[in-house]
Motif scaffolding. Structure first.
Motif, PDB file in Angstrom:
ATOM      1  N   ARG A 195      -2.059  -6.467  -4.833  1.00  0.00           N
ATOM      2  CA  ARG A 195      -1.296  -7.361  -3.971  1.00  0.00           C
ATOM      3  C   ARG A 195      -1.490  -7.003  -2.499  1.00  0.00           C
ATOM      4  N   GLY A 196      -1.582  -5.719  -2.197  1.00  0.00           N
ATOM      5  CA  GLY A 196      -1.854  -5.306  -0.820  1.00  0.00           C
ATOM      6  C   GLY A 196      -3.191  -5.870  -0.342  1.00  0.00           C
ATOM      7  N   LYS A 200      10.103   0.952   4.927  1.00  0.00           N
ATOM      8  CA  LYS A 200      10.361   1.752   6.129  1.00  0.00           C
ATOM      9  C   LYS A 200       9.090   2.483   6.578  1.00  0.00           C
ATOM     10  N   ARG A 201       8.353   3.031   5.629  1.00  0.00           N
ATOM     11  CA  ARG A 201       7.095   3.703   5.981  1.00  0.00           C
ATOM     12  C   ARG A 201       6.085   2.711   6.551  1.00  0.00           C
ATOM     13  N   ALA A 202       6.020   1.533   5.946  1.00  0.00           N
ATOM     14  CA  ALA A 202       5.091   0.500   6.434  1.00  0.00           C
ATOM     15  C   ALA A 202       5.462   0.085   7.851  1.00  0.00           C
ATOM     16  N   PHE A 232       0.821  -1.208   0.000  1.00  0.00           N
ATOM     17  CA  PHE A 232       0.000   0.000   0.000  1.00  0.00           C
ATOM     18  C   PHE A 232       0.857   1.261   0.000  1.00  0.00           C
ATOM     19  N   GLU A 233       1.949   1.238   0.757  1.00  0.00           N
ATOM     20  CA  GLU A 233       2.863   2.389   0.771  1.00  0.00           C
ATOM     21  C   GLU A 233       3.528   2.568  -0.589  1.00  0.00           C
ATOM     22  N   ALA A 234       3.920   1.469  -1.219  1.00  0.00           N
ATOM     23  CA  ALA A 234       4.512   1.551  -2.562  1.00  0.00           C
ATOM     24  C   ALA A 234       3.491   2.115  -3.550  1.00  0.00           C
ATOM     25  N   ALA A 235       2.246   1.677  -3.444  1.00  0.00           N
ATOM     26  CA  ALA A 235       1.197   2.160  -4.348  1.00  0.00           C
ATOM     27  C   ALA A 235       1.022   3.667  -4.231  1.00  0.00           C
TER      28      ALA A 235
END
Length: 168
Positions: free
Chosen positions: A95-96, A149-151, A29-32
């Protein structure tokens, strides 16, 4: 192995799958979010550079600047087209969501089935979860380091992906 030690081993493995699914879902989700932001940034930059180049075309003594802006717009458009951050964002969200479904199923097995079901049923449930986790791991795009890192921060510090009923 006794029945209780088998149950404990299954419980530990389901807990590992659950933890991995939580981090993987949040990372995707963070990558998205980042891929979406990149998509919009490159799109707006392409439009702005193209517009400015078009306007400068009609200004006396600005043809060189117009040409430079047009080339820059073409480069940004090529990056946007070839990197397809919109598709990367779409895949990461999918994928999330898949990892979130795995998380939910693993949590139910861990808290509802492990304490009560027979060992054979628990082994079957564990095998199903492990197969799904493996399939997701093999078909998912890697999570960029910054997204991980954010996740991690979201989960560990901010309590992301934690339900109120599970709070200590």
């Amino acid at each position: 192995m006794t029945g209780e030690s088998q149950r404990a081993a299954i419980q530990a493995e389901v807990a590992r799958i659950l933890e991995s699914a939580v981090f993987s879902a949040q990372g995707q989700f963070e990558a998205a979010k980042s891929w979406r932001a990149l998509h919009w940034t490159l799109g707006v930059l392409t439009a702005a550079l193209s517009t400015l180049a078009a306007v400068l075309t009609f200004v006396a003594d600005a043809q060189v600047a117009s040409g430079i802006l047009a080339v820059a717009a073409a480069i940004v458009a090529a990056i946007l087209t070839s990197s397809r951050p919109d598709k990367l964002a779409e895949r990461a969200v999918t994928r999330g969501n898949d990892y979130t479904a795995l998380r939910n199923d693993a949590r139910r097995v861990l808290h509802v089935q492990v304490p009560f079901d027979e060992i054979s049923a628990l082994r079957e449930a564990l095998d199903g979860l492990a197969e799904r986790a493996s399939d997701l791991d093999h078909t998912s795009d890697p999570i960029p380091r910054f997204a991980y890192k954010r996740a991690k921060r979201n989960i560990e510090r901010d309590g992301g992906q934690q339900f109120e009923v599970d709070a200590p």
